[in-house]
Design a protein around this motif. Structure first.
Motif, PDB file in Angstrom:
ATOM      1  N   SER A 200     -20.537  65.296  -1.234  1.00 27.74           N
ATOM      2  CA  SER A 200     -19.200  65.101  -0.293  1.00 27.74           C
ATOM      3  C   SER A 200     -18.187  64.201  -0.928  1.00 27.74           C
ATOM      4  O   SER A 200     -17.013  64.394  -1.153  1.00 27.74           O
ATOM      5  N   LYS A 201     -18.853  63.149  -1.220  1.00 30.53           N
ATOM      6  CA  LYS A 201     -18.024  62.083  -2.061  1.00 30.53           C
ATOM      7  C   LYS A 201     -17.336  62.463  -3.151  1.00 30.53           C
ATOM      8  O   LYS A 201     -16.260  62.121  -3.663  1.00 30.53           O
ATOM      9  N   LYS A 202     -18.297  63.363  -4.005  1.00 25.20           N
ATOM     10  CA  LYS A 202     -17.611  63.765  -5.542  1.00 25.20           C
ATOM     11  C   LYS A 202     -16.627  64.808  -5.128  1.00 25.20           C
ATOM     12  O   LYS A 202     -15.576  64.920  -5.551  1.00 25.20           O
ATOM     13  N   ALA A 203     -16.710  65.445  -3.901  1.00 27.03           N
ATOM     14  CA  ALA A 203     -15.688  66.556  -3.576  1.00 27.03           C
ATOM     15  C   ALA A 203     -14.594  66.175  -3.304  1.00 27.03           C
ATOM     16  O   ALA A 203     -13.466  66.533  -3.511  1.00 27.03           O
ATOM     17  N   ALA A 204     -14.848  65.039  -2.485  1.00 26.21           N
ATOM     18  CA  ALA A 204     -13.276  64.164  -2.049  1.00 26.21           C
ATOM     19  C   ALA A 204     -12.891  63.732  -3.163  1.00 26.21           C
ATOM     20  O   ALA A 204     -11.612  63.571  -3.163  1.00 26.21           O
ATOM     21  N   LYS A 205     -13.420  63.187  -4.107  1.00 23.80           N
ATOM     22  CA  LYS A 205     -12.747  62.422  -5.229  1.00 23.80           C
ATOM     23  C   LYS A 205     -12.301  63.038  -6.101  1.00 23.80           C
ATOM     24  O   LYS A 205     -10.891  63.161  -6.386  1.00 23.80           O
ATOM     25  N   LYS A 211      -5.118  66.399  -6.060  1.00 21.81           N
ATOM     26  CA  LYS A 211      -3.875  65.980  -5.329  1.00 21.81           C
ATOM     27  C   LYS A 211      -3.177  65.075  -6.093  1.00 21.81           C
ATOM     28  O   LYS A 211      -1.703  65.455  -6.053  1.00 21.81           O
ATOM     29  N   VAL A 212      -3.546  63.963  -6.793  1.00 22.97           N
ATOM     30  CA  VAL A 212      -2.716  63.057  -7.512  1.00 22.97           C
ATOM     31  C   VAL A 212      -2.299  63.789  -8.621  1.00 22.97           C
ATOM     32  O   VAL A 212      -1.092  63.609  -8.895  1.00 22.97           O
ATOM     33  N   ALA A 213      -2.992  64.645  -9.267  1.00 26.56           N
ATOM     34  CA  ALA A 213      -2.462  65.560 -10.509  1.00 26.56           C
ATOM     35  C   ALA A 213      -1.210  66.171 -10.032  1.00 26.56           C
ATOM     36  O   ALA A 213      -0.433  66.644 -10.752  1.00 26.56           O
TER      37      ALA A 213
END
Length: 238
Positions: A200-205, A211-213
């Motif tokens: 979940s963390k990895k997916a969020a990251k 999003k940033v890209a």
């Protein structure tokens, strides 16, 4: 002695001899005719025996074996019947002094009582011995029963102990198995949760990076478009 008496002998006496016998019984305090007959045979001088024939009457008497053998011997020697010898002995008894008959009666009675007493004593001794034996047997049986009971109790205790041990072992094994299963389940759940959290963390990251890209790309595109528009505007002016 009464215990050694043979089976009853039957013989005949004449009426006169029978009356003489009855008189002797009453005068000597003898118990019965048999006692008087035995005394007559005991005191009789067999060497004087001679066979005689007269009117007879039947009587029965028990004799000890020695006396019977003596009468049999004399009757055989004289070619006479058993009864003849007995009758001769009775006739001779009636001619003897009364005191001698009385003395012999008392003597035989005393011997009879002594024999009875001895027999009773012997019987008592045997009975006591038997009772002692029975008591000993009973004691042995009781002791054996006690030993068997004790052994059975011990064996039961041992079996119960073994069974309890087995049951406890089984219960511990079962509990351990259950605990291990529970722990494994818990560990699996925990691991799955951890993996899920990590994922979940990895997916969020990943999503954030995307999003940033995207934002950066949009910004860059905007900047480039703005720059291009400014350049075009400058070109027009000139």
């Amino acid at each position: 002695m009464a215990s050694n008496f043979s089976s009853p002998l039957t013989f005949e006496v004449d009426e006169q001899s029978f009356k003489q016998l009855e008189t002797l019984v009453s005068k000597t305090d003898a118990k019965n005719l048999s006692q008087i007959i035995r005394i007559a045979l005991k005191l009789y001088d067999y060497s004087k025996f001679k066979a005689d024939v007269s009117e007879t009457r039947q009587l029965s008497v028990r004799l000890d074996q020695d006396l019977r053998d003596e009468v049999a011997r004399v009757s055989k020697q004289n070619n006479a019947s058993f009864g003849e010898v007995l009758r001769a002995a009775l006739d001779a008894l009636s001619k003897k002094p009364l005191r001698e008959v009385v003395r012999e009666t008392k003597k035989t009675e005393m011997a009879k009582k002594t024999a009875k007493k001895t027999a009773k004593k012997a019987a008592k001794k045997v009975s006591r011995k038997a009772a002692k034996k029975t008591t000993a047997k009973k004691a042995v049986r009781k002791a054996s029963k006690k030993v068997v009971k004790k052994a059975a109790k011990k064996a039961t205790k041992k079996v119960a102990k073994k069974a309890a041990k087995k049951t406890t072992k089984k219960a511990v094994k079962r509990a351990a198995k259950k605990t291990t299963k529970k722990a494994a389940k818990k560990a699996t759940k925990k691991a799955a949760k951890k993996v899920a959290k990590k994922a979940s963390k990895k997916a969020a990251k990943k999503a954030t990076a995307k999003k940033v890209a995207k934002k950066a790309t949009k910004k860059a595109t905007k900047k480039t478009a703005k720059k291009a528009a400014r350049k075009t505007a400058r070109k027009r002016k000139s």
